[in-house]
Design a protein around this motif. Sequence first.
Motif: not given
Length: 81
Positions: A68-81
């Motif tokens: 269950m999620l609320s608005p703005g909850d972090v779903v995943a993390i991406i490593e960017t360059d």
Amino acid sequence: MAQHQIASPLPGVFYRSPAPGEPPFVQVGATVTADQTVGLVEIMKQFTDVKAGADGVLAEFAVDDNAMLSPGDVVAIIETD
């Protein structure tokens, strides 16, 4: 390396795959593009794509499948360059 947090656009249930028994949209460690779908949020039988939002490598999911999620909850993390 910089990180981008993918946030839920709305409340609901998070799904990593398009349907039960189907493979996930993306696996941890995969390269993703900003417009790539990484999951779905379902609320009242309506499904909304959750897009990566940045190019990079999916480092981790911050929530479990079917969470269950609320608005703005972090779903995943991406490593960017």
